[in-house]
Design a protein around this motif. Structure first.
Motif, PDB file in Angstrom:
ATOM      1  N   LEU A  19     -29.745 -61.681  67.323  1.00 12.66           N
ATOM      2  CA  LEU A  19     -29.343 -61.526  68.722  1.00 12.66           C
ATOM      3  C   LEU A  19     -28.306 -60.414  68.889  1.00 12.66           C
ATOM      4  O   LEU A  19     -28.389 -59.615  69.830  1.00 12.66           O
ATOM      5  N   TYR A  20     -27.332 -60.336  68.000  1.00 14.34           N
ATOM      6  CA  TYR A  20     -26.343 -59.265  68.104  1.00 14.34           C
ATOM      7  C   TYR A  20     -26.971 -57.896  67.869  1.00 14.34           C
ATOM      8  O   TYR A  20     -26.557 -56.906  68.483  1.00 14.34           O
ATOM      9  N   ASP A  21     -27.975 -57.807  66.995  1.00 16.11           N
ATOM     10  CA  ASP A  21     -28.699 -56.538  66.829  1.00 16.11           C
ATOM     11  C   ASP A  21     -29.409 -56.148  68.123  1.00 16.11           C
ATOM     12  O   ASP A  21     -29.421 -54.980  68.504  1.00 16.11           O
ATOM     13  N   LEU A  22     -29.998 -57.126  68.806  1.00 18.40           N
ATOM     14  CA  LEU A  22     -30.674 -56.833  70.079  1.00 18.40           C
ATOM     15  C   LEU A  22     -29.683 -56.393  71.163  1.00 18.40           C
ATOM     16  O   LEU A  22     -30.052 -55.668  72.088  1.00 18.40           O
ATOM     17  N   ASP A  23     -28.451 -56.819  71.047  1.00 17.04           N
ATOM     18  CA  ASP A  23     -27.400 -56.391  71.976  1.00 17.04           C
ATOM     19  C   ASP A  23     -26.833 -55.034  71.539  1.00 17.04           C
ATOM     20  O   ASP A  23     -26.938 -54.045  72.262  1.00 17.04           O
ATOM     21  N   ASN A  24     -26.274 -54.967  70.358  1.00 18.97           N
ATOM     22  CA  ASN A  24     -25.527 -53.786  69.913  1.00 18.97           C
ATOM     23  C   ASN A  24     -26.394 -52.593  69.525  1.00 18.97           C
ATOM     24  O   ASN A  24     -26.024 -51.455  69.802  1.00 18.97           O
ATOM     25  N   LEU A  25     -27.507 -52.838  68.888  1.00 17.72           N
ATOM     26  CA  LEU A  25     -28.333 -51.736  68.398  1.00 17.72           C
ATOM     27  C   LEU A  25     -29.451 -51.357  69.364  1.00 17.72           C
ATOM     28  O   LEU A  25     -29.713 -50.170  69.585  1.00 17.72           O
ATOM     29  N   ASP A  26     -30.144 -52.348  69.918  1.00 18.65           N
ATOM     30  CA  ASP A  26     -31.314 -52.085  70.746  1.00 18.65           C
ATOM     31  C   ASP A  26     -31.018 -52.091  72.244  1.00 18.65           C
ATOM     32  O   ASP A  26     -31.845 -51.642  73.031  1.00 18.65           O
ATOM     33  N   SER A  27     -29.912 -52.655  72.655  1.00 15.73           N
ATOM     34  CA  SER A  27     -29.528 -52.773  74.076  1.00 15.73           C
ATOM     35  C   SER A  27     -30.600 -53.459  74.922  1.00 15.73           C
ATOM     36  O   SER A  27     -30.748 -53.160  76.096  1.00 15.73           O
ATOM     37  N   ARG A  28     -31.333 -54.393  74.330  1.00 21.57           N
ATOM     38  CA  ARG A  28     -32.350 -55.148  75.087  1.00 21.57           C
ATOM     39  C   ARG A  28     -31.743 -56.329  75.819  1.00 21.57           C
ATOM     40  O   ARG A  28     -32.289 -56.786  76.815  1.00 21.57           O
ATOM     41  N   ILE A  29     -30.643 -56.854  75.272  1.00 22.59           N
ATOM     42  CA  ILE A  29     -29.949 -57.978  75.895  1.00 22.59           C
ATOM     43  C   ILE A  29     -28.460 -57.655  75.936  1.00 22.59           C
ATOM     44  O   ILE A  29     -27.995 -56.723  75.280  1.00 22.59           O
ATOM     45  N   ALA A  41     -14.760 -86.126  66.920  1.00 22.84           N
ATOM     46  CA  ALA A  41     -14.929 -87.551  67.213  1.00 22.84           C
ATOM     47  C   ALA A  41     -16.203 -88.108  66.598  1.00 22.84           C
ATOM     48  O   ALA A  41     -16.221 -89.243  66.123  1.00 22.84           O
ATOM     49  N   VAL A  42     -17.261 -87.318  66.603  1.00 30.33           N
ATOM     50  CA  VAL A  42     -18.534 -87.788  66.047  1.00 30.33           C
ATOM     51  C   VAL A  42     -19.028 -86.895  64.907  1.00 30.33           C
ATOM     52  O   VAL A  42     -20.136 -87.055  64.425  1.00 30.33           O
ATOM     53  N   MET A  43     -18.195 -85.931  64.513  1.00 33.62           N
ATOM     54  CA  MET A  43     -18.506 -85.015  63.412  1.00 33.62           C
ATOM     55  C   MET A  43     -19.854 -84.333  63.591  1.00 33.62           C
ATOM     56  O   MET A  43     -20.699 -84.321  62.699  1.00 33.62           O
ATOM     57  N   SER A  44     -20.049 -83.763  64.759  1.00 34.46           N
ATOM     58  CA  SER A  44     -21.285 -83.029  65.009  1.00 34.46           C
ATOM     59  C   SER A  44     -20.954 -81.550  65.196  1.00 34.46           C
ATOM     60  O   SER A  44     -19.812 -81.171  65.436  1.00 34.46           O
ATOM     61  N   ARG A  45     -21.969 -80.735  65.080  1.00 28.85           N
ATOM     62  CA  ARG A  45     -21.835 -79.285  65.264  1.00 28.85           C
ATOM     63  C   ARG A  45     -22.749 -78.857  66.393  1.00 28.85           C
ATOM     64  O   ARG A  45     -23.858 -79.370  66.556  1.00 28.85           O
ATOM     65  N   LYS A  46     -22.274 -77.880  67.151  1.00 29.05           N
ATOM     66  CA  LYS A  46     -23.093 -77.306  68.215  1.00 29.05           C
ATOM     67  C   LYS A  46     -22.713 -75.835  68.334  1.00 29.05           C
ATOM     68  O   LYS A  46     -21.537 -75.492  68.428  1.00 29.05           O
ATOM     69  N   TRP A  47     -23.714 -75.007  68.293  1.00 27.46           N
ATOM     70  CA  TRP A  47     -23.528 -73.564  68.415  1.00 27.46           C
ATOM     71  C   TRP A  47     -24.412 -73.088  69.546  1.00 27.46           C
ATOM     72  O   TRP A  47     -25.551 -73.552  69.699  1.00 27.46           O
ATOM     73  N   SER A  48     -23.902 -72.178  70.354  1.00 26.86           N
ATOM     74  CA  SER A  48     -24.745 -71.589  71.394  1.00 26.86           C
ATOM     75  C   SER A  48     -24.381 -70.133  71.591  1.00 26.86           C
ATOM     76  O   SER A  48     -23.232 -69.724  71.384  1.00 26.86           O
ATOM     77  N   LEU A  49     -25.365 -69.374  71.982  1.00 21.97           N
ATOM     78  CA  LEU A  49     -25.182 -67.965  72.292  1.00 21.97           C
ATOM     79  C   LEU A  49     -25.938 -67.693  73.588  1.00 21.97           C
ATOM     80  O   LEU A  49     -27.139 -67.946  73.671  1.00 21.97           O
ATOM     81  N   GLY A  50     -25.205 -67.234  74.584  1.00 17.51           N
ATOM     82  CA  GLY A  50     -25.805 -66.935  75.883  1.00 17.51           C
ATOM     83  C   GLY A  50     -25.965 -65.433  76.064  1.00 17.51           C
ATOM     84  O   GLY A  50     -25.116 -64.654  75.627  1.00 17.51           O
ATOM     85  N   PHE A  51     -27.053 -65.046  76.712  1.00 24.68           N
ATOM     86  CA  PHE A  51     -27.277 -63.621  76.946  1.00 24.68           C
ATOM     87  C   PHE A  51     -28.083 -63.413  78.216  1.00 24.68           C
ATOM     88  O   PHE A  51     -28.706 -64.328  78.741  1.00 24.68           O
ATOM     89  N   THR A  52     -28.025 -62.201  78.709  1.00 19.63           N
ATOM     90  CA  THR A  52     -28.764 -61.821  79.904  1.00 19.63           C
ATOM     91  C   THR A  52     -29.419 -60.473  79.659  1.00 19.63           C
ATOM     92  O   THR A  52     -29.304 -59.905  78.569  1.00 19.63           O
ATOM     93  N   LEU A  53     -30.086 -59.961  80.657  1.00 22.84           N
ATOM     94  CA  LEU A  53     -30.670 -58.627  80.579  1.00 22.84           C
ATOM     95  C   LEU A  53     -29.588 -57.621  80.955  1.00 22.84           C
ATOM     96  O   LEU A  53     -28.769 -57.896  81.838  1.00 22.84           O
TER      97      LEU A  53
END
Length: 185
Positions: A19-29, A41-53
């Motif tokens: 995703l970062y390549d599509l942003d930084n190198l290709d400028s598609r996102i 509290a529940v020892m869980s993991r959550k990762w998210s990455l938001g992007f637009t055009l």
């Protein structure tokens, strides 16, 4: 002693790199948001990455978000190498946009997702409106637009065996975003 990264970390890094390549190198996102959360509290993991055009930078919100999550059970099964378990994570795609006429636009959005993904995935669309146009009497208030949060859950969990599928997953997500760009605010 060195430890191998868990499935969650490997998938997260692979998605971030692409995703970062599509942003930084290709400028598609254009990446607009990143979260890496450990819920103690529940020892869980959550990762998210938001992007637009890129052209949507200053326009009304239209974005995609890839959300990867893992529970303590997922982590413990993997670290303890429990028999009969397969280490994996959950993946959710979320699209956010504004719609003016939900009865018209929401079925179009559902069709776009169905045609783009061709997998029988059923999106869940949640509409919200913010009260606040005080030019009309309260009993005549009608929202000018609705925020539409479209969740696209996958019916199976993913692991490193799907690593080669990530590029296609990202491409489908971008195509969905481009198609939504043609029909929403």
């Amino acid at each position: 002693m060195l430890f191998d990264p868990v499935v969650f970390e490997n998938l997260k890094v692979a998605l971030e790199n692409q995703l970062y390549d599509l942003d930084n190198l290709d400028s598609r996102i254009l990446i607009t948001d990143r979260k890496d959360i450990i819920d103690m509290a529940v020892m869980s993991r959550k990762w998210s990455l938001g992007f637009t055009l890129p052209h949507r930078k200053q326009a009304c919100p239209l974005k995609a978000e890839m959300i990867l999550s893992s529970s303590i059970r997922d982590l413990s099964d993997e670290i303890l190498e429990r028999k009969g378990t397969t280490p994996a994570c959950s993946l959710l795609l979320r699209f956010t946009c504004f719609v003016e006429q939900p009865l018209i636009e929401c079925p179009i959005i559902e069709r776009i997702i169905d045609e783009t993904w061709d997998r029988g995935l059923i999106p869940e669309q949640r509409l919200t409106a913010t009260f606040g146009d005080h030019t009309l009497p309260v009993d005549e208030w009608v929202p000018r637009y609705y925020e539409n949060i479209i969740d696209l859950p996958f019916n199976r969990r993913i692991n490193e065996e799907q690593m080669e599928d990530l590029e296609s997953l990202i491409e489908h997500t971008i195509r969905t975003l481009e198609a939504l760009d043609q029909v929403v605010l």
